[in-house]
Design an enzyme around this catalytic site. Structure first.
Site, PDB file in Angstrom:
ATOM      1  N   PRO A   1       0.842  -1.201   0.000  1.00 15.03           N
ATOM      2  CA  PRO A   1       0.000   0.000   0.000  1.00 15.03           C
ATOM      3  C   PRO A   1       0.878   1.252   0.000  1.00 15.03           C
ATOM      4  O   PRO A   1       1.960   1.261   0.599  1.00 15.03           O
ATOM      5  CB  PRO A   1      -0.780  -0.118   1.318  1.00 15.03           C
ATOM      6  CG  PRO A   1      -0.698  -1.551   1.697  1.00 15.03           C
ATOM      7  CD  PRO A   1       0.617  -2.048   1.196  1.00 15.03           C
ATOM      8  N   LYS A   2       0.415   2.286  -0.665  1.00 19.51           N
ATOM      9  CA  LYS A   2       1.096   3.587  -0.621  1.00 19.51           C
ATOM     10  C   LYS A   2       0.445   4.391   0.498  1.00 19.51           C
ATOM     11  O   LYS A   2      -0.665   4.883   0.354  1.00 19.51           O
ATOM     12  CB  LYS A   2       0.976   4.327  -1.954  1.00 19.51           C
ATOM     13  CG  LYS A   2       1.719   5.651  -1.967  1.00 19.51           C
ATOM     14  CD  LYS A   2       1.502   6.404  -3.261  1.00 19.51           C
ATOM     15  CE  LYS A   2       2.212   7.744  -3.211  1.00 19.51           C
ATOM     16  NZ  LYS A   2       1.711   8.595  -2.091  1.00 19.51           N
TER      17      LYS A   2
END
Length: 347
Positions: free
Chosen positions: A37-38
């Site tokens: 995930p960013k």
């Protein structure tokens, strides 16, 4: 930072730049990648040497005074030294909140101490740059670095305080994450080559975001029509020659913020503002004040959302997403929007 921290020799220099990611439009379809995930927070390099800890933002600026609870947490870990890469996030109302995180960058120590108790920060770790022996891991493949990170700090994960970023090697799972981006405190997916070394200061990773955004330098501003308040911010990106080009504007400023923002901008007035391509002045068809612009010292960075790029400029006005005090102006370059230029049929 204390004098002890200033004089301490860490395994890697404090001004080392984190590896960054280049924006693309789709996930890689070949094997050999890891997807994460960013996170929607402050990028943070954490340095530890004995009982001394230092936190650094992506810009290289010290973060420790704003997150005293994180300094204490890392200091108390039974690991003598390391340099790790991660993201500082803060939860509010059951969700990760960038707005609450920004509130921590406050000049008053009393305010910071209170927020560190009511809304303590969490550090999400995803890479290691130096191990417990002080040995650099920059040349090790990412897959090995991740294993080392898990072995070294995995046993000390604390709920809501210290975490290892989840990951997958399945592109299908990553696509599902991407479909949910914008919720749960992340805004996209970061893709890392398993055999990749840590390339400091380079866009050696790739990222895919649901919305197109870019971090831009505020090189100038315009007053509103028949107004003494700011009407629009003029956006800039650095070109390969190191000059700041004007690439567009944003006028989505909240009315209640205009007076304070105008005061802040006027204090930063300083020519030339843009050292490369400059905004146009008023045309012969219009002599209104809105055609004029005020140059600014290139100190402020803002994240904007855009739709199309034409001629290396945002085709329409952009939407202001948030201010980025954690980002160094020189990091705002065309690489952020190169992919948009490549795929935009109007270019």
């Amino acid at each position: 930072m204390t004098n002890a921290a200033k004089n301490r020799s860490y395994a890697l220099p404090l001004d080392i730049e984190p590896m960054e990611a280049k924006l693309v439009n789709s996930l890689p379809d070949q094997k050999g990648w890891q997807f994460e995930p960013k996170w929607d927070g402050f990028r943070c390099l954490a340095f530890k040497e004995g009982s001394v800890v230092d936190l650094r933002a992506k810009s290289g600026k010290p973060l420790g005074r704003y997150f005293p609870e994180m300094l204490s947490l890392l200091k108390d870990l039974p690991v003598k030294r390391f340099v790790v890469d991660g993201e500082l996030v803060v939860e509010a109302g059951g969700y990760l909140s960038f707005e609450t995180l920004q509130m921590r960058l406050h000049p008053a120590e009393r305010r910071i101490r209170k927020l560190s108790t009511t809304h303590p920060a969490k550090l999400v770790l995803f890479d290691i740059l130096a191990d417990s022996n002080g040995c650099s891991q920059l040349k090790e493949p990412f897959e090995r670095r991740r294993e080392l990170l898990e072995d070294l700090l995995g046993p000390f994960v604390l709920k809501n305080r210290l975490a290892l970023s989840p990951y997958t090697k399945s592109a299908q799972t990553a696509e599902e994450w991407l479909a949910k981006a914008g919720a749960d405190g992340f805004d996209g997916v970061v893709c890392k080559r398993l055999d990749g070394v840590y390339e400091t200061g380079e866009r050696a990773m790739i990222k895919v975001k649901r919305l197109r955004t870019a971090d831009c330098v505020i090189g100038g501003f315009r007053y509103g029509s028949r107004s003494d308040k700011v009407g629009s911010l003029l956006l800039g990106l650095y070109n390969k020659e190191g000059k700041l080009d004007h690439v567009g504007f944003t006028s989505s400023i909240r009315d209640r913020e205009r007076a304070e923002l105008t005061e802040k901008l006027e204090a930063l007035r300083e020519p030339p503002g843009f050292t490369g391509k400059k905004p146009g002045g008023p045309s012969r068809w219009s002599t209104e004040r809105t055609g004029e612009w005020e140059p600014l010292k290139p100190d402020l960075v803002v994240e904007v959302r855009f739709d199309h790029v034409t001629g290396r400029r945002f085709r329409h006005g952009t939407t202001l997403v948030r201010w980025r005090p954690d980002k160094k102006p020189r990091q705002c370059d065309y690489e952020q929007i190169d992919q948009a230029i490549m795929v935009d049929p109007t270019f």
